[in-house]
Each structure stands twice: as C-alpha cells, then as structure tokens.
Write a protein that holds these residues in place. Structure first.
Motif, mmCIF file in Angstrom:
data_model
loop_
_atom_site.group_PDB
_atom_site.id
_atom_site.type_symbol
_atom_site.label_atom_id
_atom_site.label_comp_id
_atom_site.label_asym_id
_atom_site.label_seq_id
_atom_site.Cartn_x
_atom_site.Cartn_y
_atom_site.Cartn_z
ATOM 1 N N GLY A 195 74.620 -44.877 34.645
ATOM 2 C CA GLY A 195 74.586 -44.205 35.940
ATOM 3 C C GLY A 195 75.351 -42.901 35.916
ATOM 4 N N GLY A 196 75.677 -42.409 37.102
ATOM 5 C CA GLY A 196 76.377 -41.141 37.228
ATOM 6 C C GLY A 196 77.883 -41.309 37.077
ATOM 7 N N TRP A 197 78.476 -40.392 36.347
ATOM 8 C CA TRP A 197 79.925 -40.354 36.125
ATOM 9 C C TRP A 197 80.366 -38.905 36.227
ATOM 10 N N VAL A 198 81.519 -38.663 36.864
ATOM 11 C CA VAL A 198 82.088 -37.314 36.842
ATOM 12 C C VAL A 198 82.828 -37.168 35.521
ATOM 13 N N HIS A 199 82.527 -36.075 34.813
ATOM 14 C CA HIS A 199 83.133 -35.811 33.499
ATOM 15 C C HIS A 199 84.030 -34.580 33.583
ATOM 16 N N HIS A 200 85.164 -34.684 32.908
ATOM 17 C CA HIS A 200 86.109 -33.566 32.812
ATOM 18 C C HIS A 200 86.722 -33.595 31.415
ATOM 19 N N ARG A 201 86.786 -32.438 30.767
ATOM 20 C CA ARG A 201 87.418 -32.344 29.448
ATOM 21 C C ARG A 201 88.877 -31.958 29.662
ATOM 22 N N HIS A 202 89.777 -32.864 29.258
ATOM 23 C CA HIS A 202 91.220 -32.623 29.376
ATOM 24 C C HIS A 202 91.721 -32.079 28.045
ATOM 25 N N SER A 203 92.352 -30.922 28.066
ATOM 26 C CA SER A 203 92.818 -30.288 26.830
ATOM 27 C C SER A 203 94.323 -30.296 26.665
ATOM 28 N N GLY A 204 95.051 -30.860 27.585
ATOM 29 C CA GLY A 204 96.506 -30.875 27.498
ATOM 30 C C GLY A 204 97.022 -32.107 26.782
ATOM 31 N N PRO A 205 98.334 -32.306 26.823
ATOM 32 C CA PRO A 205 98.947 -33.469 26.177
ATOM 33 C C PRO A 205 98.504 -34.778 26.832
ATOM 34 N N GLU A 257 99.735 -35.872 30.178
ATOM 35 C CA GLU A 257 99.213 -35.219 31.383
ATOM 36 C C GLU A 257 97.804 -35.672 31.749
ATOM 37 N N ILE A 258 97.304 -36.738 31.130
ATOM 38 C CA ILE A 258 95.948 -37.208 31.420
ATOM 39 C C ILE A 258 95.810 -37.628 32.879
ATOM 40 N N GLY A 259 96.858 -38.182 33.461
ATOM 41 C CA GLY A 259 96.810 -38.537 34.881
ATOM 42 C C GLY A 259 96.465 -37.337 35.752
ATOM 43 N N GLU A 260 96.974 -36.165 35.384
ATOM 44 C CA GLU A 260 96.667 -34.940 36.124
ATOM 45 C C GLU A 260 95.186 -34.580 35.968
ATOM 46 N N GLU A 300 92.395 -34.166 38.944
ATOM 47 C CA GLU A 300 91.467 -33.045 39.114
ATOM 48 C C GLU A 300 90.064 -33.549 39.430
ATOM 49 N N ILE A 301 89.666 -34.651 38.770
ATOM 50 C CA ILE A 301 88.346 -35.237 39.061
ATOM 51 C C ILE A 301 88.298 -35.706 40.511
ATOM 52 N N TYR A 302 89.323 -36.440 40.950
ATOM 53 C CA TYR A 302 89.347 -36.922 42.335
ATOM 54 C C TYR A 302 89.261 -35.758 43.323
ATOM 55 N N ASP A 303 90.029 -34.709 43.082
ATOM 56 C CA ASP A 303 90.032 -33.560 43.986
ATOM 57 C C ASP A 303 88.657 -32.892 44.028
ATOM 58 N N TRP A 304 88.049 -32.675 42.857
ATOM 59 C CA TRP A 304 86.738 -32.033 42.773
ATOM 60 C C TRP A 304 85.685 -32.892 43.462
ATOM 61 N N ALA A 305 85.717 -34.196 43.223
ATOM 62 C CA ALA A 305 84.731 -35.096 43.832
ATOM 63 C C ALA A 305 84.826 -35.058 45.352
ATOM 64 N N THR A 306 86.028 -35.004 45.886
ATOM 65 C CA THR A 306 86.206 -34.914 47.335
ATOM 66 C C THR A 306 85.565 -33.638 47.867
ATOM 67 N N GLU A 307 85.782 -32.529 47.177
ATOM 68 C CA GLU A 307 85.191 -31.246 47.589
ATOM 69 C C GLU A 307 83.664 -31.299 47.559
ATOM 70 N N ASP A 330 97.591 -35.198 19.535
ATOM 71 C CA ASP A 330 97.073 -34.696 20.812
ATOM 72 C C ASP A 330 95.789 -33.935 20.528
ATOM 73 N N ASP A 331 94.741 -34.316 21.191
ATOM 74 C CA ASP A 331 93.439 -33.681 21.052
ATOM 75 C C ASP A 331 92.816 -33.688 22.435
ATOM 76 N N SER A 332 91.684 -33.071 22.572
ATOM 77 C CA SER A 332 91.028 -33.108 23.874
ATOM 78 C C SER A 332 90.560 -34.531 24.171
ATOM 79 N N HIS A 333 90.497 -34.849 25.459
ATOM 80 C CA HIS A 333 90.029 -36.153 25.917
ATOM 81 C C HIS A 333 88.889 -35.932 26.895
ATOM 82 N N ASP A 334 87.838 -36.725 26.754
ATOM 83 C CA ASP A 334 86.754 -36.716 27.716
ATOM 84 C C ASP A 334 87.056 -37.785 28.745
#
Length: 158
Positions: free
Chosen positions: A87-97, A100-103, A107-114, A134-138
């Motif tokens: 099904g549908g999933w909101v995807h975001h590429r996290h490039s930080g440590p 900071e994945i919680g942040e 960002e996904i929650y904030d964007w989805a609300t908008e 540390d690498d990018s996380h999907d």
C-alpha cells in the motif's frame, strides 16, 4: 518526501515488545543479538538492515530488528517475522546521524499533516549496518487515508 506504493514484505529478526521507556535499552540489545546471529538470516540488499515498528496502544511498541524479505521466509528459532503490508507509505531519506532518526520521522508526521494524509501505526527504518556506520536511512510510515490538504475556513460562516 513523497507517498510511495510498496509491495508487501516482511522483516525477519529479533522481536522486542515493550513500553516506550524500555525501548532505549531493549532495542540495542536486540540489534546486538541479531548481528551475533546474522548468518541465520538472509543477507540484506546493500547490507542494510531494518527496524519495523508498530505502536500497539497503551504506550507499548513492537519492534522487529532484522532483514526485509519478500516472499515467505520461516524465521529461525528465537526470531520473529512481522508483515509489512502493501500500500501507500510516506518515504523520507534521512541523511543525519542515527541518533537523529526520530527527527526524520517527525518531519514525515509534519509533512503528512500539511498534505492531509492520515498515518498509521506502522513504521519502517532501513539503513542499519553491523559495524554501526552512520549512513542514510530510508524512513517509511504507513498511509491510512489521504484526505487532501486542509481546507481554509470561509470567514463569516460556521
């Protein structure tokens, strides 16, 4: 950030069911166990391991740290499999440590609300490495409904 359609899959690995406060110690212990038993699960694409999470209610969460697999794979003894529905999933590429994945999820929650998107209780984080690099996380959160952007209220009307 975007909504993507994902085919169904599973995460096979070590399961933790705990209250939020316990996750900070239980999940790292699960990762250590998984990496000590890595030969028992399929090698993940790009050597990127995953964490599937679901809020169960009442402050309890189910986390499975492991490998994303398609098709049917029987979990090894002492491991579990959790289904990741298609099904549908909101995807975001996290490039930080990793810390900071919680942040990134926020960002996904904030964007989805908008966007007028209602999110579900399932999350997926793909990008962990056995050496802790540390690498990018999907990051993904399941879409439950897409209501469209919020409508502006007309002044003078109720």
């Amino acid at each position: 950030m975007q909504v993507v359609l994902c085919a169904g899959s599973s995460v096979v690995g070590i399961e933790v069911v705990a209250e939020f406060a316990r996750l900070a110690t239980a999940v790292p212990a699960a990762w250590r166990e998984l990496f000590s038993r890595h030969a028992e699960v399929p090698t993940p694409a790009g050597c990127r391991y995953a964490e599937a999470s679901r809020h169960l209610g009442g402050g309890r969460y189910r986390e499975v740290v492991g490998v994303v697999v398609t098709g049917t794979v029987a979990p090894p003894a002492g491991m579990s499999a959790v289904r990741i529905p298609s099904g549908g999933w909101v995807h975001h590429r996290h490039s930080g440590p990793v810390a900071e994945i919680g942040e990134g999820f926020q960002e996904i929650y904030d964007w989805a609300t908008e966007q007028g998107i209602r999110l579900g209780e399932r999350k997926l984080d793909v990008g962990y490495h056995p050496d802790g690099a540390d690498d990018s996380h999907d990051l993904y959160i399941e879409v439950v409904d897409h209501l469209g952007p919020p409508r502006a209220r007309l002044t003078g009307r109720q």
